[in-house]
Design a protein around this motif. Structure first.
Motif, short mmCIF file in Angstrom:
data_model
loop_
_atom_site.label_atom_id
_atom_site.label_comp_id
_atom_site.label_asym_id
_atom_site.label_seq_id
_atom_site.Cartn_x
_atom_site.Cartn_y
_atom_site.Cartn_z
N GLN A 206 1.03 -1.14 -0.03
CA GLN A 206 -0.01 -0.09 0.19
C GLN A 206 0.96 1.08 -0.17
OE1 GLN A 206 -2.84 0.35 3.03
NE2 GLN A 206 -3.69 2.08 2.54
N ALA A 207 0.92 1.98 -1.11
CA ALA A 207 1.72 3.06 -1.17
C ALA A 207 0.84 4.34 -0.92
CB ALA A 207 2.24 3.20 -2.62
N ILE A 208 1.44 5.24 -0.08
CA ILE A 208 0.86 6.50 0.28
C ILE A 208 1.53 7.52 -0.31
CG2 ILE A 208 0.09 8.06 2.14
CD1 ILE A 208 -0.30 5.44 3.72
N PHE A 209 1.06 8.47 -1.18
CA PHE A 209 2.02 9.46 -1.58
C PHE A 209 1.72 11.09 -1.13
CE2 PHE A 209 2.20 6.21 -4.61
CZ PHE A 209 3.26 6.06 -5.13
N VAL A 210 2.56 11.71 -0.50
CA VAL A 210 2.34 12.95 -0.23
C VAL A 210 2.85 13.89 -1.33
CG1 VAL A 210 3.19 14.89 1.38
CG2 VAL A 210 2.74 12.29 2.18
N GLU A 211 2.02 14.49 -1.96
CA GLU A 211 2.32 15.27 -3.23
C GLU A 211 2.77 16.58 -3.29
OE1 GLU A 211 -1.08 14.99 -5.76
OE2 GLU A 211 -1.19 12.55 -5.74
N ASP A 212 3.15 17.01 -1.88
CA ASP A 212 3.81 18.51 -1.67
C ASP A 212 5.09 18.38 -2.33
OD1 ASP A 212 4.95 20.80 -0.88
OD2 ASP A 212 4.10 20.52 1.31
N ILE A 213 5.72 18.87 -3.38
CA ILE A 213 7.22 18.97 -3.63
C ILE A 213 8.03 19.41 -2.73
CG2 ILE A 213 6.25 18.75 -5.93
CD1 ILE A 213 7.15 21.76 -6.30
N ASN A 214 7.73 20.26 -1.71
CA ASN A 214 8.50 20.89 -0.65
C ASN A 214 8.42 20.05 0.59
OD1 ASN A 214 9.30 23.01 -2.29
ND2 ASN A 214 7.09 23.83 -1.93
N ALA A 215 7.94 18.85 0.54
CA ALA A 215 7.68 17.90 1.88
C ALA A 215 8.97 17.54 2.50
CB ALA A 215 6.89 16.78 1.52
N ASN A 216 9.93 17.13 1.53
CA ASN A 216 11.42 16.84 2.35
C ASN A 216 11.92 18.25 2.67
OD1 ASN A 216 11.60 14.09 1.46
ND2 ASN A 216 11.91 14.80 -0.57
N ALA A 217 12.04 19.29 2.13
CA ALA A 217 12.59 20.50 2.83
C ALA A 217 11.68 20.84 3.92
CB ALA A 217 12.38 21.56 1.74
N LYS A 218 10.43 21.06 4.10
CA LYS A 218 9.91 21.18 5.18
C LYS A 218 10.10 20.16 6.46
CE LYS A 218 5.63 22.91 2.97
NZ LYS A 218 4.39 22.87 2.57
N GLY A 219 10.42 18.90 6.17
CA GLY A 219 10.90 17.85 7.24
C GLY A 219 12.07 18.39 7.81
N TYR A 220 12.93 18.50 6.93
CA TYR A 220 14.27 18.87 7.34
C TYR A 220 14.49 20.22 8.06
CZ TYR A 220 16.47 14.93 4.90
OH TYR A 220 16.92 13.88 4.56
N GLU A 221 13.59 21.16 7.79
CA GLU A 221 13.59 22.53 8.41
C GLU A 221 12.84 22.16 9.78
OE1 GLU A 221 11.42 26.93 7.97
OE2 GLU A 221 10.71 25.26 6.88
N TYR A 222 11.88 21.38 9.94
CA TYR A 222 11.31 21.15 11.24
C TYR A 222 12.31 20.52 11.91
CZ TYR A 222 8.23 18.66 14.67
OH TYR A 222 7.70 18.21 15.87
N LEU A 223 13.23 19.48 11.61
CA LEU A 223 14.09 18.53 12.45
C LEU A 223 15.11 19.72 12.76
CD1 LEU A 223 14.66 15.42 10.51
CD2 LEU A 223 13.71 15.87 12.54
N TYR A 224 15.51 20.63 12.13
CA TYR A 224 16.58 21.66 12.25
C TYR A 224 16.24 22.28 13.33
CZ TYR A 224 19.62 25.92 11.87
OH TYR A 224 20.47 26.75 12.21
N ARG A 225 14.77 22.91 13.46
CA ARG A 225 14.39 23.63 14.28
C ARG A 225 14.23 22.98 15.84
NH1 ARG A 225 10.58 28.34 12.31
NH2 ARG A 225 11.35 28.56 10.39
N LEU A 226 13.93 21.82 15.60
CA LEU A 226 13.93 20.88 16.88
C LEU A 226 15.15 20.93 17.58
CD1 LEU A 226 11.59 17.98 16.14
CD2 LEU A 226 11.17 19.68 17.84
N GLN A 227 16.05 20.49 16.71
CA GLN A 227 17.74 20.32 17.08
C GLN A 227 18.37 21.73 17.67
OE1 GLN A 227 19.84 18.62 13.94
NE2 GLN A 227 19.19 16.58 14.55
N HIS A 228 17.71 22.64 17.16
CA HIS A 228 18.47 24.31 17.50
C HIS A 228 17.46 25.15 18.48
CE1 HIS A 228 20.89 22.84 14.14
NE2 HIS A 228 21.80 23.35 14.91
N SER A 229 16.50 24.45 18.78
CA SER A 229 15.53 25.29 19.67
C SER A 229 16.26 25.25 21.11
CB SER A 229 14.25 24.67 19.63
OG SER A 229 14.14 23.37 20.28
N GLY A 230 16.12 26.42 22.01
CA GLY A 230 16.52 26.19 23.21
C GLY A 230 18.17 26.85 23.46
N ARG A 231 19.01 26.84 22.42
CA ARG A 231 20.20 27.17 22.35
C ARG A 231 20.34 28.71 22.45
NH1 ARG A 231 23.60 23.64 18.15
NH2 ARG A 231 23.05 21.77 18.91
#
Length: 67
Positions: free
Chosen positions: A42-67
């Motif tokens: 069962q394949a699920i497709f997230v069609e937002d072409i910016n999804a990868n960038a948004k995910g990496y931005e989210y991870l970056y913010r998590l890692q650098h919050s509180g510094r």
């Protein structure tokens, strides 16, 4: 494309037994081939072409919050 799926199958559990999420522009471009391959249960497709960038931005913010 088949090389990609074969590589995933070597490193992961059987892809036909669960859900696989594909995201971003590359997934959108390969959607027809992935669905036609019969190698994914069962394949699920997230069609937002910016999804990868948004995910990496989210991870970056998590890692650098509180510094």
């Amino acid at each position: 494309m088949l090389f990609l799926l074969s590589g995933l199958r070597e490193r992961m559990p059987e892809l036909k037994s669960g859900k696989v999420i594909f995201l971003g522009g590359g997934a959108t471009l390969l959607r027809r081939q992935i669905e036609a391959s019969g190698k994914i249960g069962q394949a699920i497709f997230v069609e937002d072409i910016n999804a990868n960038a948004k995910g990496y931005e989210y991870l970056y913010r998590l890692q650098h919050s509180g510094r």
